[in-house]
Write a protein that holds these residues in place. Structure first.
Motif, PDB file in Angstrom:
ATOM      1  N   ILE A 282     119.572 -30.753  36.718  1.00 18.16           N
ATOM      2  CA  ILE A 282     120.535 -31.375  37.648  1.00 18.16           C
ATOM      3  C   ILE A 282     121.949 -30.931  37.309  1.00 18.16           C
ATOM      4  CG2 ILE A 282     121.580 -33.576  38.306  1.00 18.16           C
ATOM      5  CD1 ILE A 282     118.782 -34.830  38.075  1.00 18.16           C
ATOM      6  N   LEU A 283     122.305 -30.931  36.027  1.00 24.82           N
ATOM      7  CA  LEU A 283     123.649 -30.506  35.619  1.00 24.82           C
ATOM      8  C   LEU A 283     123.862 -29.013  35.887  1.00 24.82           C
ATOM      9  CD1 LEU A 283     123.984 -32.496  32.270  1.00 24.82           C
ATOM     10  CD2 LEU A 283     125.261 -32.879  34.386  1.00 24.82           C
ATOM     11  N   ILE A 284     122.828 -28.190  35.612  1.00 22.13           N
ATOM     12  CA  ILE A 284     122.950 -26.742  35.878  1.00 22.13           C
ATOM     13  C   ILE A 284     123.185 -26.495  37.362  1.00 22.13           C
ATOM     14  CG2 ILE A 284     121.646 -24.572  35.930  1.00 22.13           C
ATOM     15  CD1 ILE A 284     120.379 -25.389  33.277  1.00 22.13           C
TER      16      ILE A 284
ATOM     17  N   SER B 245     121.741 -33.940  22.671  1.00 24.17           N
ATOM     18  CA  SER B 245     121.273 -35.272  23.041  1.00 24.17           C
ATOM     19  C   SER B 245     119.755 -35.369  22.936  1.00 24.17           C
ATOM     20  CB  SER B 245     121.722 -35.600  24.469  1.00 24.17           C
ATOM     21  OG  SER B 245     121.177 -36.817  24.912  1.00 24.17           O
ATOM     22  N   HIS B 246     119.080 -34.294  23.368  1.00 23.33           N
ATOM     23  CA  HIS B 246     117.626 -34.273  23.327  1.00 23.33           C
ATOM     24  C   HIS B 246     117.119 -34.318  21.880  1.00 23.33           C
ATOM     25  CE1 HIS B 246     113.567 -33.502  24.606  1.00 23.33           C
ATOM     26  NE2 HIS B 246     113.502 -32.343  23.968  1.00 23.33           N
ATOM     27  N   ARG B 247     117.754 -33.564  20.997  1.00 22.33           N
ATOM     28  CA  ARG B 247     117.365 -33.581  19.582  1.00 22.33           C
ATOM     29  C   ARG B 247     117.593 -34.956  18.962  1.00 22.33           C
ATOM     30  NH1 ARG B 247     119.831 -28.443  19.437  1.00 22.33           N
ATOM     31  NH2 ARG B 247     121.699 -29.369  18.494  1.00 22.33           N
TER      32      ARG B 247
ATOM     33  N   LEU C 204     113.102 -29.030  26.049  1.00 19.64           N
ATOM     34  CA  LEU C 204     114.459 -29.070  26.600  1.00 19.64           C
ATOM     35  C   LEU C 204     114.488 -28.661  28.063  1.00 19.64           C
ATOM     36  CD1 LEU C 204     117.531 -29.372  26.230  1.00 19.64           C
ATOM     37  CD2 LEU C 204     117.567 -26.994  25.430  1.00 19.64           C
ATOM     38  N   PHE C 205     113.780 -27.599  28.400  1.00 22.19           N
ATOM     39  CA  PHE C 205     113.844 -27.074  29.767  1.00 22.19           C
ATOM     40  C   PHE C 205     112.926 -27.822  30.733  1.00 22.19           C
ATOM     41  CE2 PHE C 205     115.369 -23.549  27.163  1.00 22.19           C
ATOM     42  CZ  PHE C 205     116.571 -23.281  27.795  1.00 22.19           C
ATOM     43  N   GLN C 206     112.275 -28.869  30.252  1.00 27.01           N
ATOM     44  CA  GLN C 206     111.503 -29.737  31.133  1.00 27.01           C
ATOM     45  C   GLN C 206     112.271 -30.999  31.502  1.00 27.01           C
ATOM     46  OE1 GLN C 206     108.003 -30.126  28.555  1.00 27.01           O
ATOM     47  NE2 GLN C 206     106.765 -29.042  30.088  1.00 27.01           N
ATOM     48  N   LEU C 207     113.494 -31.095  31.001  1.00 25.82           N
ATOM     49  CA  LEU C 207     114.306 -32.278  31.269  1.00 25.82           C
ATOM     50  C   LEU C 207     114.978 -32.176  32.640  1.00 25.82           C
ATOM     51  CD1 LEU C 207     116.056 -32.740  27.794  1.00 25.82           C
ATOM     52  CD2 LEU C 207     114.043 -33.944  28.663  1.00 25.82           C
ATOM     53  N   LYS C 208     114.811 -33.200  33.451  1.00 30.85           N
ATOM     54  CA  LYS C 208     115.404 -33.203  34.793  1.00 30.85           C
ATOM     55  C   LYS C 208     116.926 -33.190  34.730  1.00 30.85           C
ATOM     56  CE  LYS C 208     111.683 -35.535  37.312  1.00 30.85           C
ATOM     57  NZ  LYS C 208     111.319 -36.724  38.126  1.00 30.85           N
ATOM     58  N   ARG C 209     117.479 -33.939  33.780  1.00 30.64           N
ATOM     59  CA  ARG C 209     118.944 -34.027  33.724  1.00 30.64           C
ATOM     60  C   ARG C 209     119.588 -32.691  33.405  1.00 30.64           C
ATOM     61  NH1 ARG C 209     117.308 -36.688  28.999  1.00 30.64           N
ATOM     62  NH2 ARG C 209     118.131 -35.851  27.033  1.00 30.64           N
TER      63      ARG C 209
END
Length: 284
Positions: free
Chosen positions: A14-16, A72-74, A6-11
């Motif tokens: 970007i949102l944070i 979404s990731h799950r 999860l914490f490797q997702l760019k999106r």
């Protein structure tokens, strides 16, 4: 390819960063445009919370944002797992289906004393759309002809037999329909690998307009024995392919039988049986 956490997702980042930037911008605007005085104690803390209520509210959006991205990731991971599972199942089902089809062809070889059947070639004729990633147990066609090859062939032979039988009703006998029937029958037999081994009842023939030599079952009392055997062959294949072919029996009329024998005699290649080995040999 390794799955990203999860914490490797760019999106996610970007949102944070977007939420932090928006919250920080509003807080900076309030700080720079307001005449704020710090008051020690709980009143000052309460005052800060009141003054920066909007940027803190924006900052609180981080929790639902992270939750949405996590969900979404799950969902994506679950979808990929389903696809992989379906692909593995399809792969296994495909080769199991081919294996079962090979068993059928081996039984057919023995039952009808046929030449070797290339089961993979025949499989792709009857199941042209099947592959390791997609398998159907129903035989179908391809493109603009969706019907199974078994259905197409049985329908064509049914119509030809109907024409031959109709000659008896009109008492107008001609060798042309019979000639066409055996020509088409020979072609279909070769296409679907129904090639009997040469024997006393299976002659080598040269069927017009084909120049290659083929084998055809011929009995003295039944000129249509090859057709009847081929119909049974297609019925057995049809049971595996979930197709029910329809055949029509050729009339027992003596006149039609004479015509059939006359046509077949023209096709037959003379042969003899070696007295020592029993091997069937064609004359040169």
């Amino acid at each position: 390819m390794k799955e990203k956490s999860l914490f490797q997702l760019k999106r996610l980042w970007i949102l944070i960063l977007m939420v932090l930037f928006l919250s920080g911008s509003v807080a900076a605007h309030i700080f720079l445009s307001s005449d704020l005085t710090y008051v020690p104690g709980y009143m000052g803390v309460n005052g800060l919370l009141e003054v920066f209520k909007v940027p803190l509210g924006i900052l609180a959006l981080l929790f639902p944002v992270v939750a949405l991205v996590s969900a979404s990731h799950r969902s994506e991971q679950t979808k990929k797992q389903i696809i992989i599972s379906e692909s593995q199942n399809s792969f296994a089902n495909y080769y199991k289906h081919v294996e079962e089809f090979e068993k059928i062809t081996l039984l057919l070889e023995k039952r009808f004393n046929l030449e070797y059947i290339n089961h993979r070639e025949l499989y792709f004729i009857l199941f042209p759309l099947n592959s390791p990633s997609h398998v159907k147990t129903d035989s179908t066609g391809i493109g603009v002809r969706p019907h199974s090859k078994i259905y197409i062939i049985s329908k064509a032979l049914y119509d030809l037999v109907d024409v031959i039988n109709h000659m008896e009703d009109q008492e107008a006998y001609s060798s042309m329909p019979v000639n066409s029937f055996f020509s088409v029958l020979s072609s279909f037999s070769k296409e679907l690998k129904f090639m009997p081994k040469e024997s006393a009842e299976c002659h080598r023939v040269t069927v017009e307009p084909f120049l290659d030599r083929r084998t055809m079952m011929i009995k003295e009392n039944d000129p249509f024995i090859h057709y009847h055997a081929f119909a049974e062959y297609l019925s057995i294949l049809g049971s595996f392919c979930n197709v029910v072919p329809e055949f029509k029996r050729v009339s027992d009329s003596p006149e039609i039988s004479k015509l059939a024998f006359r046509v077949l005699d023209k096709y037959k290649i003379p042969f003899y049986q070696d007295p020592e080995t029993g091997e069937i040999l064609t004359s040169r």
